[in-house]
Design a protein around this motif. Structure first.
Motif, PDB file in Angstrom:
ATOM      1  N   SER A   1      36.395  15.220  57.607  1.00  0.00           N
ATOM      2  CA  SER A   1      36.577  16.669  57.599  1.00  0.00           C
ATOM      3  C   SER A   1      37.184  17.140  56.281  1.00  0.00           C
ATOM      4  O   SER A   1      36.781  18.172  55.730  1.00  0.00           O
ATOM      5  N   GLN A   2      38.127  16.364  55.752  1.00  0.00           N
ATOM      6  CA  GLN A   2      38.751  16.731  54.475  1.00  0.00           C
ATOM      7  C   GLN A   2      37.754  16.661  53.328  1.00  0.00           C
ATOM      8  O   GLN A   2      37.676  17.569  52.491  1.00  0.00           O
ATOM      9  N   ALA A   3      36.987  15.576  53.287  1.00  0.00           N
ATOM     10  CA  ALA A   3      36.003  15.396  52.208  1.00  0.00           C
ATOM     11  C   ALA A   3      34.915  16.464  52.276  1.00  0.00           C
ATOM     12  O   ALA A   3      34.521  17.032  51.247  1.00  0.00           O
TER      13      ALA A   3
ATOM     14  N   ALA B   1      46.296  19.231  55.195  1.00  0.00           N
ATOM     15  CA  ALA B   1      45.056  18.567  54.796  1.00  0.00           C
ATOM     16  C   ALA B   1      43.934  19.593  54.660  1.00  0.00           C
ATOM     17  O   ALA B   1      43.924  20.618  55.348  1.00  0.00           O
ATOM     18  N   LEU B   2      42.988  19.320  53.780  1.00  0.00           N
ATOM     19  CA  LEU B   2      41.840  20.220  53.612  1.00  0.00           C
ATOM     20  C   LEU B   2      40.938  20.142  54.840  1.00  0.00           C
ATOM     21  O   LEU B   2      40.941  19.164  55.588  1.00  0.00           O
TER      22      LEU B   2
ATOM     23  N   TYR C   1      46.680  24.087  60.710  1.00  0.00           N
ATOM     24  CA  TYR C   1      46.157  24.501  59.405  1.00  0.00           C
ATOM     25  C   TYR C   1      44.704  24.986  59.503  1.00  0.00           C
ATOM     26  O   TYR C   1      44.288  25.879  58.753  1.00  0.00           O
ATOM     27  N   GLU C   2      43.935  24.424  60.409  1.00  0.00           N
ATOM     28  CA  GLU C   2      42.562  24.886  60.619  1.00  0.00           C
ATOM     29  C   GLU C   2      42.554  26.322  61.131  1.00  0.00           C
ATOM     30  O   GLU C   2      41.750  27.148  60.697  1.00  0.00           O
ATOM     31  N   ALA C   3      43.463  26.631  62.068  1.00  0.00           N
ATOM     32  CA  ALA C   3      43.546  27.993  62.608  1.00  0.00           C
ATOM     33  C   ALA C   3      43.982  28.982  61.523  1.00  0.00           C
ATOM     34  O   ALA C   3      43.472  30.111  61.445  1.00  0.00           O
TER      35      ALA C   3
END
Length: 298
Positions: A15-17, A125-126, A233-235
């Motif tokens: 997911s980060q990549a 995290a991204l 962080y996604e939210a």
């Protein structure tokens, strides 16, 4: 522009990549391609051989960037960087090797590493989410995690938080989902509560891939149990108001400090009422990192 991602098979790492790749794809004037290569298909011997041959049959084309996330990917990223010395090596974590061995290290700021020529720090995290501006007023999402090495699941505390969310937002449509760590008996207990009639409950095993990201695009506000830091962080990235359901902590570490930090900054809140949650703010960490990488390497 071609990106090779050295994969350890973990969805959270991928997911980060993918988040960084998609951000670069949106910003670059060039056509950007992405190739995922499993570490199982990158034995060290074949990489060393590739260093002398300056190529690797596995790569569909010569990479411009080599991404890695996860401890087991780091040595492969370094060796692949020797095979293709013109490519920029990007590790999305605090590496075990000297930072200077990589062209770029993308490290969450809770790891306590200062920014430098090699290091870009991020808030969390991204992820691949963007705010699609589809949020619906009075549509709420509750996302439950479970026990972890730093959190103890407290069913009474979580039940109380859910009840407060229901009671303080009587006009809202409220969707609740679980994670694979959520105790099965908790869901059974929840369904027995009178207030549960106001919830639409979707256990994680009944939701297709990408379902929760779609719910975040529609929700005005999202409540997440504090163990699920990446989901917080996604939210935020999706552009939601974000509430945190606090759990019992077994220990303090960089992850709990990360949650405390965004609580203190007022980005999220322990409140259970929509008006008391912080207004959504632009949160585009993948975009920011992509901008930096593209500017550095032009």
């Amino acid at each position: 522009m071609h990106i090779v991602y050295v994969s350890d098979g973990k969805a959270g790492h991928r997911s980060q990549a993918v988040g960084l790749f998609k951000a670069m794809q949106r910003q670059s004037a060039e056509h950007v391609t992405f190739q995922e290569v499993s570490i199982e298909n990158l034995p060290v011997f074949s990489l060393i051989k590739g260093v002398f041959q300056h190529s690797l049959a596995l790569c569909s084309e010569t990479p411009d960037y080599i991404f890695g996330v996860g401890s087991h990917t780091q040595s492969r990223v370094l060796l692949l960087g020797k095979v293709y010395p013109q490519a920029k090596t990007v590790i999305l974590m605090k590496p075990n090797f000297p930072f200077s061995w990589f062209d770029h290290c993308i490290i969450p700021e809770h790891d306590g590493v200062p920014e430098s020529k090699q290091v870009i720090t991020t808030k969390g995290a991204l992820n691949p989410i963007v705010n699609e501006q589809r949020h619906q007023s009075n549509r709420l999402l509750i996302a439950l995690g479970g026990s972890s090495k730093r959190h103890q699941w407290n069913p009474a505390k979580v039940l109380e938080a859910i009840q407060n969310i229901v009671q303080q937002n009587p006009q809202a449509e409220i969707i609740l989902t679980t994670s694979r760590r959520t105790p099965k008996e908790f869901l059974a207990t929840l369904k027995q509560q009178q207030f549960a009639k106001q919830l639409s409950i979707f256990p994680v095993e009944d939701t297709p891939q990408g379902w929760i990201f779609e719910q975040m695009q529609k929700a005005e506000a999202v409540w997440v149990t504090e163990d699920s830091v990446s989901m917080i962080y996604e939210a935020l990235t999706a552009g939601c108001r974000v509430g945190v359901i606090m759990l019992d902590r077994l220990k303090k570490d960089r992850i709990t400090q990360s949650v405390d930090s965004i609580l203190q900054q007022g980005r999220v809140s322990p409140s259970t009422s929509i008006p008391q949650l912080p207004e959504p703010a632009a949160f585009k960490e993948a975009e920011r990192v992509a901008t930096y990488l593209l500017a550095q390497n032009n």
